[in-house]
Design a protein around this motif. Structure first.
Motif, PDB file in Angstrom:
ATOM      1  N   ALA A 381       0.835  -1.205   0.000  1.00  0.00           N
ATOM      2  CA  ALA A 381       0.000   0.000   0.000  1.00  0.00           C
ATOM      3  C   ALA A 381       0.874   1.262   0.000  1.00  0.00           C
ATOM      4  CB  ALA A 381      -0.926  -0.012   1.224  1.00  0.00           C
ATOM      5  N   VAL A 382       2.002   1.214   0.713  1.00  0.00           N
ATOM      6  CA  VAL A 382       2.933   2.342   0.715  1.00  0.00           C
ATOM      7  C   VAL A 382       3.503   2.551  -0.687  1.00  0.00           C
ATOM      8  CG1 VAL A 382       5.165   3.150   1.595  1.00  0.00           C
ATOM      9  CG2 VAL A 382       3.526   2.069   3.151  1.00  0.00           C
ATOM     10  N   VAL A 383       3.875   1.460  -1.340  1.00  0.00           N
ATOM     11  CA  VAL A 383       4.411   1.532  -2.704  1.00  0.00           C
ATOM     12  C   VAL A 383       3.380   2.135  -3.652  1.00  0.00           C
ATOM     13  CG1 VAL A 383       5.194   0.161  -4.669  1.00  0.00           C
ATOM     14  CG2 VAL A 383       6.008  -0.384  -2.365  1.00  0.00           C
ATOM     15  N   GLU A 384       2.164   1.648  -3.579  1.00  0.00           N
ATOM     16  CA  GLU A 384       1.117   2.133  -4.473  1.00  0.00           C
ATOM     17  C   GLU A 384       0.898   3.630  -4.292  1.00  0.00           C
ATOM     18  OE1 GLU A 384      -1.248   2.032  -7.563  1.00  0.00           O
ATOM     19  OE2 GLU A 384      -0.222   0.234  -6.830  1.00  0.00           O
ATOM     20  N   ALA A 385       0.921   4.100  -3.065  1.00  0.00           N
ATOM     21  CA  ALA A 385       0.711   5.526  -2.809  1.00  0.00           C
ATOM     22  C   ALA A 385       1.860   6.367  -3.351  1.00  0.00           C
ATOM     23  CB  ALA A 385       0.547   5.758  -1.309  1.00  0.00           C
ATOM     24  N   ALA A 386       3.090   5.860  -3.240  1.00  0.00           N
ATOM     25  CA  ALA A 386       4.247   6.615  -3.719  1.00  0.00           C
ATOM     26  C   ALA A 386       4.302   6.689  -5.241  1.00  0.00           C
ATOM     27  CB  ALA A 386       5.531   5.989  -3.192  1.00  0.00           C
ATOM     28  N   LEU A 387       3.865   5.632  -5.915  1.00  0.00           N
ATOM     29  CA  LEU A 387       3.929   5.589  -7.385  1.00  0.00           C
ATOM     30  C   LEU A 387       2.739   6.266  -8.055  1.00  0.00           C
ATOM     31  CD1 LEU A 387       5.147   1.907  -8.020  1.00  0.00           C
ATOM     32  CD2 LEU A 387       6.531   3.971  -7.742  1.00  0.00           C
ATOM     33  N   ARG A 388       1.653   6.363  -7.323  1.00  0.00           N
ATOM     34  CA  ARG A 388       0.406   6.858  -7.923  1.00  0.00           C
ATOM     35  C   ARG A 388       0.455   8.384  -8.115  1.00  0.00           C
ATOM     36  NH1 ARG A 388      -2.808   5.043  -4.281  1.00  0.00           N
ATOM     37  NH2 ARG A 388      -2.974   6.987  -3.110  1.00  0.00           N
ATOM     38  N   ALA A 389      -0.121   8.851  -9.202  1.00  0.00           N
ATOM     39  CA  ALA A 389      -0.277  10.284  -9.474  1.00  0.00           C
ATOM     40  C   ALA A 389      -1.771  10.572  -9.631  1.00  0.00           C
ATOM     41  CB  ALA A 389       0.479  10.681 -10.729  1.00  0.00           C
ATOM     42  N   ASP A 390      -2.355  11.266  -8.660  1.00  0.00           N
ATOM     43  CA  ASP A 390      -3.789  11.544  -8.705  1.00  0.00           C
ATOM     44  C   ASP A 390      -4.120  12.662  -9.681  1.00  0.00           C
ATOM     45  OD1 ASP A 390      -4.383   9.573  -6.786  1.00  0.00           O
ATOM     46  OD2 ASP A 390      -3.825  10.950  -5.168  1.00  0.00           O
ATOM     47  N   ASP A 391      -3.152  13.544  -9.948  1.00  0.00           N
ATOM     48  CA  ASP A 391      -3.377  14.660 -10.864  1.00  0.00           C
ATOM     49  C   ASP A 391      -2.418  14.505 -12.037  1.00  0.00           C
ATOM     50  OD1 ASP A 391      -3.743  17.003 -12.213  1.00  0.00           O
ATOM     51  OD2 ASP A 391      -3.117  18.327 -10.569  1.00  0.00           O
ATOM     52  N   ASP A 392      -2.933  14.069 -13.177  1.00  0.00           N
ATOM     53  CA  ASP A 392      -2.023  13.815 -14.296  1.00  0.00           C
ATOM     54  C   ASP A 392      -1.646  15.067 -15.066  1.00  0.00           C
ATOM     55  OD1 ASP A 392      -4.326  14.310 -15.696  1.00  0.00           O
ATOM     56  OD2 ASP A 392      -4.462  12.330 -16.616  1.00  0.00           O
ATOM     57  N   THR A 393      -2.110  16.243 -14.578  1.00  0.00           N
ATOM     58  CA  THR A 393      -1.673  17.502 -15.186  1.00  0.00           C
ATOM     59  C   THR A 393      -0.559  18.156 -14.372  1.00  0.00           C
ATOM     60  OG1 THR A 393      -3.310  18.846 -13.987  1.00  0.00           O
ATOM     61  CG2 THR A 393      -3.998  17.866 -16.094  1.00  0.00           C
ATOM     62  N   ALA A 394      -0.155  17.509 -13.287  1.00  0.00           N
ATOM     63  CA  ALA A 394       0.868  18.070 -12.407  1.00  0.00           C
ATOM     64  C   ALA A 394       2.266  17.679 -12.871  1.00  0.00           C
ATOM     65  CB  ALA A 394       0.642  17.595 -10.978  1.00  0.00           C
ATOM     66  N   VAL A 395       3.259  18.446 -12.401  1.00  0.00           N
ATOM     67  CA  VAL A 395       4.657  18.062 -12.604  1.00  0.00           C
ATOM     68  C   VAL A 395       4.924  16.811 -11.771  1.00  0.00           C
ATOM     69  CG1 VAL A 395       7.052  18.753 -12.228  1.00  0.00           C
ATOM     70  CG2 VAL A 395       5.373  20.435 -13.033  1.00  0.00           C
ATOM     71  N   PRO A 396       5.482  15.773 -12.346  1.00  0.00           N
ATOM     72  CA  PRO A 396       5.652  14.531 -11.585  1.00  0.00           C
ATOM     73  C   PRO A 396       6.765  14.622 -10.550  1.00  0.00           C
ATOM     74  CG  PRO A 396       6.615  14.296 -13.755  1.00  0.00           C
ATOM     75  CD  PRO A 396       5.924  15.625 -13.743  1.00  0.00           C
ATOM     76  N   THR A 397       6.593  13.896  -9.473  1.00  0.00           N
ATOM     77  CA  THR A 397       7.696  13.664  -8.538  1.00  0.00           C
ATOM     78  C   THR A 397       8.560  12.526  -9.087  1.00  0.00           C
ATOM     79  OG1 THR A 397       6.488  12.012  -7.264  1.00  0.00           O
ATOM     80  CG2 THR A 397       6.218  14.330  -6.618  1.00  0.00           C
ATOM     81  N   GLN A 398       9.706  12.297  -8.455  1.00  0.00           N
ATOM     82  CA  GLN A 398      10.575  11.222  -8.930  1.00  0.00           C
ATOM     83  C   GLN A 398       9.899   9.863  -8.783  1.00  0.00           C
ATOM     84  OE1 GLN A 398      14.969  11.292  -8.801  1.00  0.00           O
ATOM     85  NE2 GLN A 398      14.749   9.726  -7.217  1.00  0.00           N
ATOM     86  N   THR A 399       9.197   9.634  -7.684  1.00  0.00           N
ATOM     87  CA  THR A 399       8.545   8.343  -7.517  1.00  0.00           C
ATOM     88  C   THR A 399       7.398   8.171  -8.509  1.00  0.00           C
ATOM     89  OG1 THR A 399       7.106   9.185  -5.759  1.00  0.00           O
ATOM     90  CG2 THR A 399       9.187   8.171  -5.094  1.00  0.00           C
ATOM     91  N   GLN A 400       6.757   9.258  -8.882  1.00  0.00           N
ATOM     92  CA  GLN A 400       5.708   9.164  -9.902  1.00  0.00           C
ATOM     93  C   GLN A 400       6.302   8.883 -11.278  1.00  0.00           C
ATOM     94  OE1 GLN A 400       3.750  12.919  -9.254  1.00  0.00           O
ATOM     95  NE2 GLN A 400       2.421  12.106  -7.637  1.00  0.00           N
ATOM     96  N   VAL A 401       7.531   9.313 -11.519  1.00  0.00           N
ATOM     97  CA  VAL A 401       8.226   8.908 -12.747  1.00  0.00           C
ATOM     98  C   VAL A 401       8.371   7.391 -12.768  1.00  0.00           C
ATOM     99  CG1 VAL A 401      10.410   9.003 -14.009  1.00  0.00           C
ATOM    100  CG2 VAL A 401       9.454  11.091 -13.025  1.00  0.00           C
ATOM    101  N   LEU A 402       8.746   6.818 -11.633  1.00  0.00           N
ATOM    102  CA  LEU A 402       8.863   5.366 -11.563  1.00  0.00           C
ATOM    103  C   LEU A 402       7.508   4.695 -11.742  1.00  0.00           C
ATOM    104  CD1 LEU A 402      11.395   4.922  -8.610  1.00  0.00           C
ATOM    105  CD2 LEU A 402      11.849   5.125 -11.060  1.00  0.00           C
ATOM    106  N   GLY A 403       6.456   5.299 -11.197  1.00  0.00           N
ATOM    107  CA  GLY A 403       5.121   4.746 -11.384  1.00  0.00           C
ATOM    108  C   GLY A 403       4.692   4.760 -12.840  1.00  0.00           C
TER     109      GLY A 403
END
Length: 623
Positions: A381-403
C-alpha cells in the motif's frame, strides 16, 4: 612456417586465440569473448587495431567514445548474460589506459568479467621516454598500467610474444571462474604487439571452459540444515549470486516448500517476482519496512550469493537478535565466511536444491507466515501511494516517474541505474517482474554507468526494451556513449530526470551537517552558497545534439505518453522530465554509517553528531 606453427604478430595471435574461447554451463555453449570495444591511439592502433581489422570476421569490434564507459558497456553485457560471456576493451597507453581504472574497479567489486587490453610502453626501451610515458626514478618497469593491478583479478604485462601463451590461458581461466572472476588485465607493450612469432597451432584450437556448479560439502550442509531446522524466524537474503547462477527457480522451490521469506539486496532484487507472497522487497538502509523489521528479529539469516555490504547490514545495526546466526551460501569461501557464518561454499542453484531436499518436512510456523504476509500487504500500500499520481496535469515527482515507467514496461524490459537518489527509490518501490528486469550497479555505485551499460545490455539482449534511468548529475558524468548507441543502431531508452543537482548527496549533506553545500546546480549566491537560480542548461538539447530522439514531458500525462512512444521506437530515445523536487519516497527504515564531524561550531553539524552518536551505539559485530 612449419605445419605445426603459424607466424603472426602478438596482437594477431591474441585476437585469433580470443575468438576460439567458449564457456559451457548446463550444456549451453557461448563465446567467452564475444566482441572487443576499442579506442585507438599510438599505443594500440598498429598492433591490436591492425589485428582487429585483419580478423574482423572472427572478432566483432565496437567503437567507443570513452575508455571508462567502454568497460561499463562490457560489464552490462556480462551481467545480462549471467557472466557466461564477456567482452574485451582495448586502449592506447597513457590517459586511455588510466581511464580504465574506474570501470575495472566496478567490474571486480561486482564480480563481473571483463578483459582489459591496454597498450604499454616499449618493452625494448627503444623509445624511452615516449609520448605519455610516466617516468619513475627508481622503478623503470613501472607504467601507468600498474594502477590497474589492485582492481584486477589477474594482471600481467606481456614483454615477450611467447609469454602470451601462459598468460592468455590464465586470463581465460579467471574470467570463466565464477569464484574468481572480475577485471582481467593484459598490458601489451606496443612493440611486442607488432612483433612476429611462430605460434603453436594448438594455441588457436577451440577451447571450452566449463563453468562449474560445485555442490556443498556434506558436513557444511548438515550444519546449515540443523541451523535452519532449529529456526523459528528464518530469513533469506538474496544477493546477485542468485541471478549469476540462474538459481531463481531453485530459490522459489525452497521458499514454496518451507515458507521462509526473502529479502533482496540491490543485486539480488527480482530473485522472486514482486507478487510472490514471500517476496518482501529490498533489505537494509534502502530496504522495505517489512524486510528490515523481520531482519531485526530473525534468528537465522540465510545469505545466498551476497557480499553483505554496509547498505545490506545497515552498517552492522540491522541484525539485532542476540541469538541469531548466519548461514551463507556462496560460491566463494571469502564471502561465505562473513559475519561468523556457518559457510556453505557452493554454486547457488546447486546449494539451494540440496537445501530444499535436506529440509524436507520443515516449514515455518503459520503465525510467522501470516506476520510477514501482513507486513508485505502494508508495504504494498505504501508503494502504491508513492507511485500513484492523482493529478495527471501536475509536474511529476521522482517516484511518480517510476510509477509511470512501471505502467509502461513489459515483464522482460531491463531497467538500469547505479547512483544518486534513484537507487534508494527503486530498491524500496520497484516491482520486479522477472530476474533480469532490475539492473542496479550498487557495488561501486558509479555515476555515469547507466547509459554505456545500456548499450552492453542491448547487445546481449537484442529486441528487449532497455531503460537507462539517470539524474542530471549522472548524465553530465558520461553522456558520450549516446553517439555510440546511434552509430551501432542500439535503440536504448534514456529517462533523464532533471532535479538541478545531486539529490541523494544533498540530502546526506543536510543529514550530516554539511547543509547541502555544493550539491545543487545553481548560481552561487552572495553568501557563497549555491542557492541562486537554476543554471540555464538544456540537457535535452544536448542529448538531441548527440543524435538521440528526444521527447520532453512536463506533466504526468505527457510523461506516460512519452514513455510509451519511446518503448515503441526503434531508435535511441531520450525522455526528458523535470521533476517536482519534493521527496515522496518512504524514509529509510535502517541506518547507514557516514561519520559526522566530532567537533564543529555550526549548529547543523553539532546536531548531526548527536544523531550519529545515538545511531552508532547500536552497531553489533557478529563474531
Amino acid at each position: 612456417m612449419s605445419a605445426t606453427t603459424r607466424r603472426l604478430t602478438t596482437a594477431q595471435a591474441l585476437v585469433r586465440f580470443l575468438s576460439a574461447q567458449y564457456t559451457e554451463r548446463d550444456g549451453v555453449r557461448r563465446r567467452l569473448i564475444a566482441g572487443t570495444w576499442g579506442i585507438f591511439g599510438h599505443g594500440n592502433v598498429a598492433g591490436l587495431g591492425q589485428a582487429l581489422v585483419e580478423y574482423r570476421d572472427a572478432m566483432p569490434y565496437h567503437q567507443g567514445r570513452n575508455e571508462q564507459s567502454m568497460v561499463h558497456a562490457a560489464v552490462g553485457y556480462a551481467r545480462q548474460l549471467n557472466r557466461l560471456s564477456a567482452q574485451a576493451v582495448t586502449t592506447s597507453i597513457g590517459p586511455g589506459a588510466t581511464n580504465l581504472v574506474t570501470g575495472a574497479a566496478l567490474a571486480t567489486i561486482n564480480r563481473l568479467p571483463v578483459l582489459l587490453l591496454p597498450g604499454d610502453y616499449f618493452a625494448s626501451r627503444a623509445a624511452d621516454p615516449l609520448l605519455q610515458q610516466l617516468e619513475h626514478p627508481v622503478e623503470a618497469d613501472v607504467s601507468v598500467n600498474d594502477t590497474l593491478r589492485p582492481v584486477s583479478r589477474y594482471f600481467d604485462r606481456i614483454t615477450r610474444p611467447e609469454a602470451l601463451i601462459a598468460s592468455a590461458l590464465n586470463a581465460m581461466r579467471v574470467l570463466a571462474d565464477p569464484a574468481e572472476t572480475g577485471a582481467v588485465t593484459l598490458a601489451l607493450p606496443q612493440d611486442v604487439q607488432a612483433e612476429a612469432y611462430d605460434w603453436p597451432e594448438e594455441f588457436f584450437a577451440e577451447r571450452v571452459w566449463t563453468v562449474r556448479r560445485p555442490a556443498p560439502d556434506p558436513v557444511e550442509l548438515d550444519a546449515a540444515v540443523a541451523a535452519v531446522r532449529a529456526a523459528r524466524r528464518p530469513l533469506i537474503v538474496a544477493g546477485g549470486g542468485v541471478h549469476h547462477s540462474e538459481a531463481e527457480d531453485a530459490l522459489r522451490a525452497l521458499v514454496d516448500a518451507t515458507g521462509i521469506p526473502v529479502a533482496s539486496t540491490q543485486a539480488g532484487k527480482g530473485s522472486l517476482r514482486h507478487d510472490h507472497p514471500a517476496d518482501l522487497g529490498g533489505i537494509g538502509h534502502t530496504g522495505t519496512a517489512v524486510s528490515d523489521a523481520l531482519a531485526r528479529d530473525a534468528d537465522v539469516v540465510i545469505g545466498v550469493g551476497t557480499r553483505y555490504t554496509d547498505f545490506t547490514t545497515a552498517s552492522g545495526t540491522l541484525f539485532l537478535n542476540p541469538d541469531m546466526r548466519f548461514v551463507n551460501l556462496n560460491i566463494t569461501g571469502f564471502d561465505a565466511h562473513k559475519l561468523a557464518a556457518r559457510p556453505l561454499v557452493a554454486d547457488a542453484r546447486t546449494g539451494l536444491e540440496r537445501l530444499t531436499q535436506a529440509l524436507a518436512g520443515y516449514r515455518v510456523d503459520s503465525a510467522y507466515e501470516a506476520e510477514y504476509r501482513e507486513g508485505k500487504e502494508r508495504w504494498d500500500a505504501v508503494v502504491e501511494a508513492a507511485l500513484r499520481a492523482d493529478d495527471d496535469t501536475a509536474v511529476p515527482t521522482q517516484t511518480q516517474v517510476l510509477g509511470a515507467l512501471d505502467a509502461v514496461v513489459g515483464d522482460d524490459d531491463v531497467v538500469i541505474n547505479a547512483a544518486g537518489s534513484l537507487p534508494g527509490d527503486l530498491h524500496k518501490l520497484w516491482r520486479a517482474r522477472s530476474p533480469r528486469q532490475y539492473h542496479l550497479e550498487y557495488g561501486y555505485s558509479c555515476m555515469g554507468y547507466e547509459i554505456p551499460a545500456s548499450l552492453g545490455v542491448q547487445q546481449a539482449a537484442p529486441g528487449t526494451p532497455v531503460w537507462a534511468l539517470v539524474g542530471d548529475g549522472t548524465y553530465l558524468m558520461m553522456p558520450t556513449e549516446i553517439v555510440t548507441a546511434v552509430q551501432e543502431g542500439l535503440p536504448v531508452n534514456v529517462v533523464l530526470v532533471q532535479n538541478h543537482g545531486y539529490a541523494s548527496i544533498g540530502g546526506l549533506s543536510q543529514e550530516t551537517g554539511g547543509e547541502r553545500y555544493g550539491t545543487a546546480y545553481r548560481y552561487r549566491a552572495d553568501d557563497g552558497s549555491f542557492t541562486g537560480a537554476p543554471l540555464p542548461v538544456d540537457l535535452a538539447a544536448n542529448a538531441a545534439s548527440l543524435g538521440m530522439d528526444v521527447l520532453r514531458a512536463k506533466t504526468v500525462r505527457e510523461l506516460r505518453t512519452a514513455l510509451a512512444e519511446a518503448r515503441a521506437s526503434d531508435r535511441p530515445t531520450c525522455v526528458y522530465v523535470e521533476t517536482d523536487p519534493a521527496p515522496t519516497a518512504p524514509p529509510a527504515e535502517a541506518w547507514w554509517d557516514v561519520p559526522v564531524a566530532e567537533v564543529a561550531t555550526r549548529e547543523a553539524a553539532v546536531r548531526a553528531r548527536e544523531r550519529y552518536d545515538a545511531q552508532v551505539s547500536g552497531r553489533r559485530r557478529h563474531l
